[in-house]
Structures are given as structure tokens and as C-alpha cells.
Design a protein around this motif. Sequence first.
Motif, short mmCIF file in Angstrom:
data_model
loop_
_atom_site.label_atom_id
_atom_site.label_comp_id
_atom_site.label_asym_id
_atom_site.label_seq_id
_atom_site.Cartn_x
_atom_site.Cartn_y
_atom_site.Cartn_z
N GLN A 117 0.83 -1.21 0.00
CA GLN A 117 0.00 0.00 0.00
C GLN A 117 0.86 1.26 0.00
N ASP A 118 1.92 1.25 0.83
CA ASP A 118 2.78 2.43 0.92
C ASP A 118 3.58 2.64 -0.35
N GLU A 129 2.50 1.84 -3.36
CA GLU A 129 1.54 2.33 -4.35
C GLU A 129 1.18 3.79 -4.13
N SER A 130 1.05 4.18 -2.87
CA SER A 130 0.66 5.56 -2.55
C SER A 130 1.82 6.54 -2.60
N GLY A 131 3.04 6.02 -2.58
CA GLY A 131 4.22 6.88 -2.54
C GLY A 131 4.70 7.17 -1.14
N GLU A 132 3.99 6.64 -0.13
CA GLU A 132 4.36 6.88 1.27
C GLU A 132 5.73 6.32 1.58
N TRP A 133 6.05 5.13 1.04
CA TRP A 133 7.37 4.54 1.30
C TRP A 133 8.47 5.46 0.80
N ARG A 180 8.40 8.62 0.37
CA ARG A 180 8.49 9.83 1.19
C ARG A 180 9.16 9.53 2.52
#
Length: 243
Positions: free
Chosen positions: A213-214, A216-220, A222
Motif C-alpha cells: 500500500q505504501d 503504491e501511494s508513494g508513502e514509502w 516519502r
Amino acid sequence: MADVQYDRIGIDYAALRKPDPRIASAIYAALGSAETIINVGAGTGSYEPNDRQVTAIEPSSAMIHQRARSSAPVIQGYAEQLPFDDNSFDAAMAILTVHHWADKAAGLHELRRVTRGPIVLLTFDPAQRPWLTDYLPALATLDDVRMPAMADYQHWLGPVTVTTVPVPHDCTDGFLYAYWRRPTAYLDPALRAGSSSFWAIEDAEERLGLLAQDLESGEWARRYADLLTLDAYDAGYRLVVSG
């Protein structure tokens, strides 16, 4: 010692655990000029120098069967009961294996007994917490249980030198934290099969869903942006040299 873990999980190790030349260089330098070497917990033969006389010890038949025809001669056996006389070898090596030994102290005492020169261990410092433990906290618990503390090696072997082994961003060896800058690799069950740790975590698939999930969202990207600028990373791997 009858239950040999890698007879069950080591089926594809030869393909997944290809020696990285930069890590190999550090190991060979530590072996110095030794001509006769014992490699304990030798697995499929990774990092065995091909210009020395190497004798391999490996308990798992699955790993032994994956050794190349050109690899060093291998004896099926255990670190804790080495079938050699005192001071039989110029040097010893044990690569990412000590944490699997049933009696780590006995195994290292055996290495010291049969070796008249340096003992070279590639191992992991359980005090380190690579980013993957944020998603799989069980890895940190597992490391604490299985991995000797750095201070243990001096207790068992006498004076040692401990050197950080940075992991290249494109490391060819698929050990646990090798994919630190390639996080999507941890979503691939085939690549995860190259590390015994994943076999010990029951909810690994579920926990890695959070990583997916992270990513895909770009959270990783960041959260770990600083890692993306690095060519090598201190993931906790250490070269411990005695003698």
C-alpha cells in the motif's frame, strides 16, 4: 540437530543467493594468505575462494545437492562436531550461518580448535533495525533471539575485529536485507524464499500488504527518501575476524 531447516526451505538457494563481488572482496581480504580453509555452514558454496584449498561442512542435503560440480569438496556435518584434528586449517570462514547453529558457543570453539589462523565470520548485528522491521516487527524479535550480540564473539573467540559490511544497492546476494533500495522485491514470494527469516514469520504476507500500500501511494518513498540517494547501506551486516 536431526531437523535440518534448509532441507525444507533451501531448495532454490543456488539461484537466489549469488555471491556479491564487493562482499566477497571483504571476505577474501580478511582470509589473508591462508591456503587451506574450512567453510562451516557452507550452503551452496557462496563466497568460497576458488584459488585456495577449501573444505566445506554443511548439514543440509538440499544445500549440498545444489553445490556446483566445481565447488569445494563437502562433508555433511555440523559446526559443533568438526571431524578434524586441532590446527588442521590455515583459516576458517562461516558466512551468514552462525545464527542457525544449535550451540553457537560450541560451534565457534570448534572453529577455533581446528584453525591455526584467522576465523572470518559474516554475521548480523541484532542491535540494528533496518527499515523492513517497520513493516515486519517480528524480524527484530527474530534477530534478537537468533543472532548473537557482537560482544558474544569476543567472549567465545577471544579478541576480534568487527567491520561494517555495507550492502550495495544492487547487491546480487538475496539475503534478508539485500533489497533495501528495491522494496518491491519483498512483495515477490520467489525472492523472499531466499531468506530463512520469512519462513519463520506467520503473518509475513499480511504485514507486507502494508508495504504494498505504501509503495503504491508513494508513502514509502516519502518516508525513506534518504535511502534513495545512497549507493550502499549499513543494514547491520558485520565482518567479525578472530586471530
